[in-house]
Design an enzyme around this catalytic site. Structure first.
Site, short mmCIF file in Angstrom:
data_model
loop_
_atom_site.label_atom_id
_atom_site.label_comp_id
_atom_site.label_asym_id
_atom_site.label_seq_id
_atom_site.Cartn_x
_atom_site.Cartn_y
_atom_site.Cartn_z
N GLU A 43 0.88 -1.28 -0.12
CA GLU A 43 0.07 -0.05 -0.10
C GLU A 43 0.80 1.23 0.11
O GLU A 43 0.45 2.32 -0.44
CB GLU A 43 -0.95 -0.01 1.32
CG GLU A 43 -1.98 -1.29 1.33
CD GLU A 43 -3.09 -0.81 0.43
OE1 GLU A 43 -3.32 0.21 -0.25
OE2 GLU A 43 -3.85 -1.97 -0.09
N CYS A 52 -6.06 6.57 -5.54
CA CYS A 52 -5.63 5.32 -5.75
C CYS A 52 -5.90 4.82 -7.03
O CYS A 52 -6.61 5.49 -7.75
CB CYS A 52 -6.07 4.34 -4.72
SG CYS A 52 -7.73 3.69 -4.87
#
Length: 173
Positions: A43, A52
């Site tokens: 991540e 994202c």
């Protein structure tokens, strides 16, 4: 209007290992330090919000809850958000994937994919059904199916799923 980076480099990054240290010291998560490292490395850690690859406003270590554009977070805030998100993923694994019967590597890997894909996506998946049925090796072999984000295959997910599958298979063969 506050702009938000698409790549996650809008502002300062934070150290995944520092956040892991804070979360591990709380003693509330079941996921091992190795499992947390897998999730954190996949991540990465960002103090400032970013969008994202799936188009979701995100901050910290994959946190999508209560993110506000332009709000920079401290290590303590990032750790608190991440711990809450990890605990939610663990709860899902325990409830829908036979979590109490998984070895640590399986539990860590399944928590990682659940953290990433979400409980709603995972709870009725073939993988979770196989874990419920005690077909652990077969379930671990399902990881490579989960490599798409925003409708396209993502190289980062291919790598993450390979690492999760390897972690899951340890001790199951």
């Amino acid at each position: 209007m506050v702009s938000v980076s698409r790549k996650g480099v809008f502002g300062g990054t934070c150290a995944v290992m520092t956040i892991i240290g804070i979360v591990v010291s709380s003693g509330t998560v079941t996921t091992s330090e190795a499992g947390l490292k897998l999730i954190g490395d996949a991540e990465s850690c960002h103090r400032d919000p970013y969008v994202c690859p799936a188009g979701v406003l995100t901050d910290g270590i994959g946190n999508t809850h209560g993110v506000k554009a332009g709000v920079r977070k401290s290590d303590a805030q990032i750790a608190a958000d991440w711990e809450k998100n990890i605990l939610q993923a663990e709860s899902c694994v325990n409830k829908y994937a036979n979590g109490k019967k998984l070895n640590q590597g399986q539990f860590d890997a399944v928590t990682s994919i659940t953290f990433n894909a979400g409980c709603g996506q995972m709870q009725n998946s073939t993988m979770f059904r196989m874990f419920r049925d005690g077909k652990f090796t077969e379930a671990c072999n399902q990881f490579p199916r989960w490599i798409y984000g925003g409708g396209k295959q993502l190289p980062g997910l291919v790598n993450r799923r390979e690492r999760e599958k390897a972690m899951c298979l340890r001790g199951t063969l």
